[in-house]
Design a protein around this motif. Structure first.
Motif, PDB file in Angstrom:
ATOM      1  N   LEU A  52       0.838  -1.208   0.000  1.00 57.44           N
ATOM      2  CA  LEU A  52       0.000   0.000   0.000  1.00 57.44           C
ATOM      3  C   LEU A  52       0.873   1.258   0.000  1.00 57.44           C
ATOM      4  N   LEU A  53       1.979   1.209   0.746  1.00 54.46           N
ATOM      5  CA  LEU A  53       2.886   2.360   0.790  1.00 54.46           C
ATOM      6  C   LEU A  53       3.505   2.610  -0.598  1.00 54.46           C
ATOM      7  N   LEU A  54       3.864   1.517  -1.278  1.00 55.88           N
ATOM      8  CA  LEU A  54       4.391   1.653  -2.644  1.00 55.88           C
ATOM      9  C   LEU A  54       3.349   2.304  -3.550  1.00 55.88           C
ATOM     10  N   LEU A  55       2.099   1.834  -3.431  1.00 59.14           N
ATOM     11  CA  LEU A  55       1.031   2.388  -4.271  1.00 59.14           C
ATOM     12  C   LEU A  55       0.786   3.865  -3.954  1.00 59.14           C
ATOM     13  N   LEU A  56       0.933   4.240  -2.666  1.00 62.12           N
ATOM     14  CA  LEU A  56       0.769   5.648  -2.287  1.00 62.12           C
ATOM     15  C   LEU A  56       1.773   6.516  -3.046  1.00 62.12           C
TER      16      LEU A  56
END
Lengths: 210, 210, 210, 210
Positions: free
Chosen positions: B94-98
């Motif tokens: 999710l952090l990567l996608l953010l």
């Protein structure tokens, strides 16, 4: 830096992941086209005239929608033949997606310039070059798949040649329209619509289930 | 508050759902980039000059597209190795996608500032920090997968190390470009393009099917 | 007009189609959030100050991203338990997607008003009500699934209760923050961030594979 | 130019690819609707009044969301019956997606004009025509599937007729609302809401699992 390891993995790379990503990009590019159509400002008095006056926007929307639809359709026919994908296929595919994703920009350009004689020839040329580019890359994608034995082995050569042949006439059409568009932009615009329809409409009568 | 129950479930969580969501975000982020390119206003007289004048927008579009494409490609190689995902993998993802979703903003910033010497160094720094962040998180995602035994057990250690090694050089590249960009923004911009191309182009000659 | 026929079909409706559509909406809503961050106009002289000055936009982006991420995560845990979906599940799910899709609007509202004392309390209230609504509908979705026996039969009751319990505290948190936000908007904003983080961070130490 | 070869392939074309692409377009169209709601400018003093003043935007958002949701639901029921898709099904489906993708434009038109008596009748007519078009194409899609034997052979004729019948009343409703909207635009707007709710709410009491 791409080595054996990735080669093996990319080979194994399920076509499904590539299809899912490509479908996503096609779906978004085709849906973003509507953002190009803006609500006419300060037109509350005669909204009907204002809405009708925006015909270039609707025309550009339909042409781009039909073109992306045709490319998606061709893309899904291509991947249907695939046994697996390799590292080059993935990269050529990204290039195709780059051009498809770019299309909303020339579409807006076209919609805003089609009724201005000077700007129209620039806009239609940019538009046509984008379509020609997408067509060339799509054709390269298919040729690479055949040449690198990515297609199912049992597929007959004749069948492959038919698809190869089918991806070519549009390229000539786009080339012709780009030249024509320098002098008669509006004719080229309708030419792009015709090419998309040509790809989309199955000519032979429906024969039911085969 | 995440307890055994979720742990078990998240473990069972099909990687397919995570892939579908990630593919969606990658596909949208990559396609939204085109919205950053605006049709030049009041340029009907000389649309060609106006369109050509926007080269920073096209450059920024291509760089960001290539970068998101490279991250997607690396992401799909990573998930290809996975046996299952755990609760931490989902969160790091999710952090990567953010960071990937955030990219259209620094891209627009870059496109609008690249020809202004003062603003350009700020814009390239923000851009570079975003790419560096995404690279670090992608690397962390992979390291976590290896460390927590999320990868298929039969995978050879050597194979894992190769991928670990491949995710690192780009980070050094981004770091170098961020420093360089403080003084020579335009050089850094082309540096970011080079790094993306470096990740995307497979260097070894194509050997057909393996 | 929904009759037996559709009931049977909707029952048979593969959860996969519902998941694919929901994942699409979650992915798009989470990625559209970035459009809320605009490049500061006329700020070429001091772009750094202008970029830093936009901290409310980044804060709102992170909070909304974390919240949609948490809802997506909870949603994928819920559907993981499902044996099948029924007609009501599909409709409650659409209501959840309506609220999630709506979130970019209160996010923009929040980003633009957070530093203005009067407007901030309105913006945080609208924001909090949207989150509370999404939380309530998500909870209703899960309760309906349990009550209507949509979950796998072999799932232990205790396991179901744990998930039921986990979906509740956030609701109380949102309610508290909405009231608090009427007087101290900025506190509520950070409260929303905390709730999202609370849902996202697994508290127990990672125990590797279970 | 679509020949035997493509016919065979298109026949074989996994419905899954068509569903994935359609789900993507539905999901994006439904999520883009929120972009139509703009943050009221210069309204920091009385943001609450400004937010409430935008009720036409929220109303248009809910109606269009419910309508796209209903079309998606009907579409997923239709494809649930499919044994395979043919070349015409793919093309009719593209036409449906064109109309669904177009919906954000009439939605914005409606939101901006609903409180102006002159413009409102134009906006509701354009809106209604788009919905009527989508309904007609959806109906044509289903009729084609039945006529061309694309549905599973074991499906009872009575079951098919029920779905055929269910897709029709909405068309009459849209037609009625278009005529009504010429004189009483606001009544038509609520009529469109009612039709969407009519399609969405299952009337019979929930009987649990069947």
């Amino acid at each position: 830096m791409t080595d054996d390891d990735e080669s093996r993995r990319t080979t194994v790379l399920r076509a499904s992941r590539l299809e899912a990503f490509s479908d996503g990009v096609f779906a978004i590019a085709i849906t973003l086209l509507v953002l190009e159509i803006s609500v006419p400002e300060g037109s509350e008095e005669d909204l009907l005239a204002a809405v009708l006056d925006q015909w270039p926007s609707y025309l550009a929307y339909v042409i781009s929608f039909a073109t992306v639809g045709a490319i998606w359709l061709a893309h899904s026919v291509v991947t249907e033949y695939l046994h697996h994908v390799d590292r080059w296929f993935v990269r050529i595919n990204l290039l195709l997606l780059l051009l498809v994703s770019f299309l909303p920009f020339p579409t807006r350009l076209l919609a805003e310039s089609v009724d201005s004689s000077e700007a129209a020839s620039v806009a239609t040329t940019v538009y046509g070059l984008t379509l020609l580019g997408a067509g060339l890359v799509l054709s390269a994608l298919w040729r690479h798949a055949v040449r690198s034995h990515l297609v199912h082995e049992e597929t007959a050569d004749a069948e492959l040649e038919v698809l190869t042949g089918k991806l070519t006439p549009g390229l000539a059409g786009y080339l012709g329209m780009i030249v024509l568009g320098l002098f008669f932009p509006l004719v080229a615009v309708f030419g792009y619509l015709l090419i998309a329809v040509f790809y989309l409409v199955p000519f032979r009568p429906l024969r039911g289930r085969t």
